[in-house]
Design a protein around this motif. Structure first.
Motif, PDB file in Angstrom:
ATOM      1  N   ILE A   1       0.809  -1.230   0.000  1.00  0.00           N
ATOM      2  CA  ILE A   1       0.000   0.000   0.000  1.00  0.00           C
ATOM      3  C   ILE A   1       0.835   1.269   0.000  1.00  0.00           C
ATOM      4  CG2 ILE A   1      -2.077  -1.051   0.958  1.00  0.00           C
ATOM      5  CD1 ILE A   1      -1.352   0.280   3.634  1.00  0.00           C
ATOM      6  N   PHE A   2       1.930   1.289   0.725  1.00  0.00           N
ATOM      7  CA  PHE A   2       2.773   2.483   0.732  1.00  0.00           C
ATOM      8  C   PHE A   2       3.792   2.449  -0.399  1.00  0.00           C
ATOM      9  CE2 PHE A   2       1.820   2.000   5.420  1.00  0.00           C
ATOM     10  CZ  PHE A   2       0.825   2.957   5.432  1.00  0.00           C
ATOM     11  N   ALA A   3       4.334   1.288  -0.679  1.00  0.00           N
ATOM     12  CA  ALA A   3       5.372   1.164  -1.707  1.00  0.00           C
ATOM     13  C   ALA A   3       4.866   1.626  -3.065  1.00  0.00           C
ATOM     14  CB  ALA A   3       5.868  -0.283  -1.776  1.00  0.00           C
ATOM     15  N   LYS A   4       3.654   1.246  -3.433  1.00  0.00           N
ATOM     16  CA  LYS A   4       3.118   1.662  -4.743  1.00  0.00           C
ATOM     17  C   LYS A   4       2.931   3.174  -4.803  1.00  0.00           C
ATOM     18  CE  LYS A   4       1.226  -2.419  -6.752  1.00  0.00           C
ATOM     19  NZ  LYS A   4       0.529  -2.739  -7.953  1.00  0.00           N
ATOM     20  N   GLU A   5       2.464   3.780  -3.707  1.00  0.00           N
ATOM     21  CA  GLU A   5       2.310   5.239  -3.702  1.00  0.00           C
ATOM     22  C   GLU A   5       3.673   5.927  -3.777  1.00  0.00           C
ATOM     23  OE1 GLU A   5      -0.213   5.971  -0.235  1.00  0.00           O
ATOM     24  OE2 GLU A   5      -1.873   6.321  -1.609  1.00  0.00           O
ATOM     25  N   ILE A   6       4.669   5.378  -3.121  1.00  0.00           N
ATOM     26  CA  ILE A   6       6.017   5.953  -3.180  1.00  0.00           C
ATOM     27  C   ILE A   6       6.546   5.902  -4.606  1.00  0.00           C
ATOM     28  CG2 ILE A   6       8.423   5.571  -2.490  1.00  0.00           C
ATOM     29  CD1 ILE A   6       7.233   4.726   0.286  1.00  0.00           C
ATOM     30  N   ARG A   7       6.356   4.762  -5.266  1.00  0.00           N
ATOM     31  CA  ARG A   7       6.824   4.639  -6.653  1.00  0.00           C
ATOM     32  C   ARG A   7       6.107   5.624  -7.572  1.00  0.00           C
ATOM     33  NH1 ARG A   7       5.912  -0.940  -5.601  1.00  0.00           N
ATOM     34  NH2 ARG A   7       7.770  -1.812  -4.649  1.00  0.00           N
ATOM     35  N   ALA A   8       4.849   5.919  -7.278  1.00  0.00           N
ATOM     36  CA  ALA A   8       4.077   6.830  -8.125  1.00  0.00           C
ATOM     37  C   ALA A   8       4.349   8.299  -7.806  1.00  0.00           C
ATOM     38  CB  ALA A   8       2.581   6.541  -7.966  1.00  0.00           C
ATOM     39  N   LEU A   9       4.538   8.623  -6.530  1.00  0.00           N
ATOM     40  CA  LEU A   9       4.604  10.028  -6.112  1.00  0.00           C
ATOM     41  C   LEU A   9       5.998  10.511  -5.720  1.00  0.00           C
ATOM     42  CD1 LEU A   9       1.407   9.970  -3.850  1.00  0.00           C
ATOM     43  CD2 LEU A   9       1.589  10.860  -6.190  1.00  0.00           C
ATOM     44  N   GLY A  10       6.874   9.576  -5.397  1.00  0.00           N
ATOM     45  CA  GLY A  10       8.195   9.954  -4.918  1.00  0.00           C
ATOM     46  C   GLY A  10       9.155  10.287  -6.039  1.00  0.00           C
ATOM     47  N   ASN A  11      10.089  11.157  -5.728  1.00  0.00           N
ATOM     48  CA  ASN A  11      11.139  11.570  -6.663  1.00  0.00           C
ATOM     49  C   ASN A  11      12.482  11.553  -5.941  1.00  0.00           C
ATOM     50  OD1 ASN A  11       9.495  12.350  -9.008  1.00  0.00           O
ATOM     51  ND2 ASN A  11       8.706  13.940  -7.649  1.00  0.00           N
ATOM     52  N   PRO A  12      13.578  11.456  -6.705  1.00  0.00           N
ATOM     53  CA  PRO A  12      14.886  11.588  -6.053  1.00  0.00           C
ATOM     54  C   PRO A  12      14.946  12.908  -5.287  1.00  0.00           C
ATOM     55  CG  PRO A  12      15.144  10.843  -8.317  1.00  0.00           C
ATOM     56  CD  PRO A  12      13.692  11.220  -8.142  1.00  0.00           C
ATOM     57  N   GLY A  13      15.482  12.873  -4.103  1.00  0.00           N
ATOM     58  CA  GLY A  13      15.574  14.071  -3.269  1.00  0.00           C
ATOM     59  C   GLY A  13      14.455  14.201  -2.261  1.00  0.00           C
ATOM     60  N   ASP A  14      13.390  13.411  -2.414  1.00  0.00           N
ATOM     61  CA  ASP A  14      12.321  13.398  -1.425  1.00  0.00           C
ATOM     62  C   ASP A  14      12.804  12.622  -0.199  1.00  0.00           C
ATOM     63  OD1 ASP A  14      10.728  14.701  -3.279  1.00  0.00           O
ATOM     64  OD2 ASP A  14       9.516  12.935  -3.747  1.00  0.00           O
ATOM     65  N   THR A  15      12.139  12.835   0.924  1.00  0.00           N
ATOM     66  CA  THR A  15      12.473  12.112   2.148  1.00  0.00           C
ATOM     67  C   THR A  15      11.244  11.379   2.652  1.00  0.00           C
ATOM     68  OG1 THR A  15      14.171  13.717   2.765  1.00  0.00           O
ATOM     69  CG2 THR A  15      13.297  12.342   4.528  1.00  0.00           C
ATOM     70  N   LEU A  16      11.434  10.121   3.000  1.00  0.00           N
ATOM     71  CA  LEU A  16      10.359   9.301   3.560  1.00  0.00           C
ATOM     72  C   LEU A  16      10.482   9.286   5.076  1.00  0.00           C
ATOM     73  CD1 LEU A  16       8.022   7.227   3.281  1.00  0.00           C
ATOM     74  CD2 LEU A  16       9.798   5.450   3.109  1.00  0.00           C
ATOM     75  N   VAL A  17       9.384   9.615   5.746  1.00  0.00           N
ATOM     76  CA  VAL A  17       9.309   9.543   7.204  1.00  0.00           C
ATOM     77  C   VAL A  17       8.351   8.414   7.539  1.00  0.00           C
ATOM     78  CG1 VAL A  17       8.597  10.727   9.318  1.00  0.00           C
ATOM     79  CG2 VAL A  17       9.757  12.010   7.504  1.00  0.00           C
ATOM     80  N   ILE A  18       8.823   7.466   8.330  1.00  0.00           N
ATOM     81  CA  ILE A  18       7.991   6.334   8.751  1.00  0.00           C
ATOM     82  C   ILE A  18       7.769   6.443  10.248  1.00  0.00           C
ATOM     83  CG2 ILE A  18       7.945   3.844   9.042  1.00  0.00           C
ATOM     84  CD1 ILE A  18       8.750   3.577   6.306  1.00  0.00           C
ATOM     85  N   LEU A  19       6.514   6.384  10.635  1.00  0.00           N
ATOM     86  CA  LEU A  19       6.168   6.380  12.055  1.00  0.00           C
ATOM     87  C   LEU A  19       5.611   5.008  12.394  1.00  0.00           C
ATOM     88  CD1 LEU A  19       4.420   9.871  12.244  1.00  0.00           C
ATOM     89  CD2 LEU A  19       6.785   9.314  12.755  1.00  0.00           C
ATOM     90  N   SER A  20       6.153   4.390  13.437  1.00  0.00           N
ATOM     91  CA  SER A  20       5.681   3.063  13.822  1.00  0.00           C
ATOM     92  C   SER A  20       5.870   2.860  15.314  1.00  0.00           C
ATOM     93  CB  SER A  20       6.439   1.972  13.062  1.00  0.00           C
ATOM     94  OG  SER A  20       6.015   0.698  13.487  1.00  0.00           O
ATOM     95  N   SER A  21       4.812   2.447  15.957  1.00  0.00           N
ATOM     96  CA  SER A  21       4.902   2.117  17.378  1.00  0.00           C
ATOM     97  C   SER A  21       4.883   0.615  17.584  1.00  0.00           C
ATOM     98  CB  SER A  21       3.739   2.763  18.140  1.00  0.00           C
ATOM     99  OG  SER A  21       2.510   2.263  17.651  1.00  0.00           O
ATOM    100  N   SER A  22       4.835  -0.135  16.475  1.00  0.00           N
ATOM    101  CA  SER A  22       4.665  -1.583  16.594  1.00  0.00           C
ATOM    102  C   SER A  22       5.808  -2.373  15.960  1.00  0.00           C
ATOM    103  CB  SER A  22       3.334  -1.990  15.969  1.00  0.00           C
ATOM    104  OG  SER A  22       3.319  -1.642  14.597  1.00  0.00           O
ATOM    105  N   GLY A  23       6.961  -1.765  15.825  1.00  0.00           N
ATOM    106  CA  GLY A  23       8.085  -2.517  15.291  1.00  0.00           C
ATOM    107  C   GLY A  23       8.302  -2.298  13.810  1.00  0.00           C
TER     108      GLY A  23
END
Length: 135
Positions: A99-121
């Motif tokens: 679900i996130f990987a496909k959106e990243i491939r569609a919307l992300g560009n070199p130079g963008d930064t991904l922030v991941i928030l997780s409380s469950s590992g």
């Protein structure tokens, strides 16, 4: 007795925040620098998380786009996984881990930064998001 319990909860919360700030301060400074550099170089911030962390992702993005503490120009940020149609379509036709990987491939560009928030590992959908961002 009830008041004492509430007071103890507040005290433990304050102590935990002080301890955590001492431990995480260098990492937060480093992460902040990464976000600033990305934005200064024309990148955007992509944010994602599951469950309660998804709600925090939206709040973080809102603070970038709208304002935080004062008026300032909006900063480019996207919360991934907020479009229910995309999420259910990807989960149904591919699998939930994408679900996130496909959106990243569609919307992300070199130079963008991904922030991941997780409380469950390390949920597999967030691991795949990281892999997609690196790709």
């Amino acid at each position: 007795m009830f008041e004492e319990r509430i007071y103890q909860i507040f005290q433990r919360s304050v102590e935990a925040k002080i301890h955590t700030s001492e431990q995480l301060l260098p990492l937060i400074v480093e992460a902040s620098g990464t976000l600033v550099n990305s934005l200064l170089n024309g990148g955007k911030i992509l944010v994602c998380g599951n469950g309660p962390s998804a709600a925090l992702s939206q709040l973080f993005t809102n603070n970038l786009i709208n304002r935080f503490e004062r008026e300032r120009p909006s900063l480019p940020a996207i919360t991934l996984g907020c479009d229910l149609t995309n999420v259910t379509s990807i989960a149904y036709e591919s699998n939930f881990n994408e679900i996130f990987a496909k959106e990243i491939r569609a919307l992300g560009n070199p130079g963008d930064t991904l922030v991941i928030l997780s409380s469950s590992g390390n949920p597999s959908n967030l691991i795949q998001a990281i892999q997609a961002a690196h790709d």
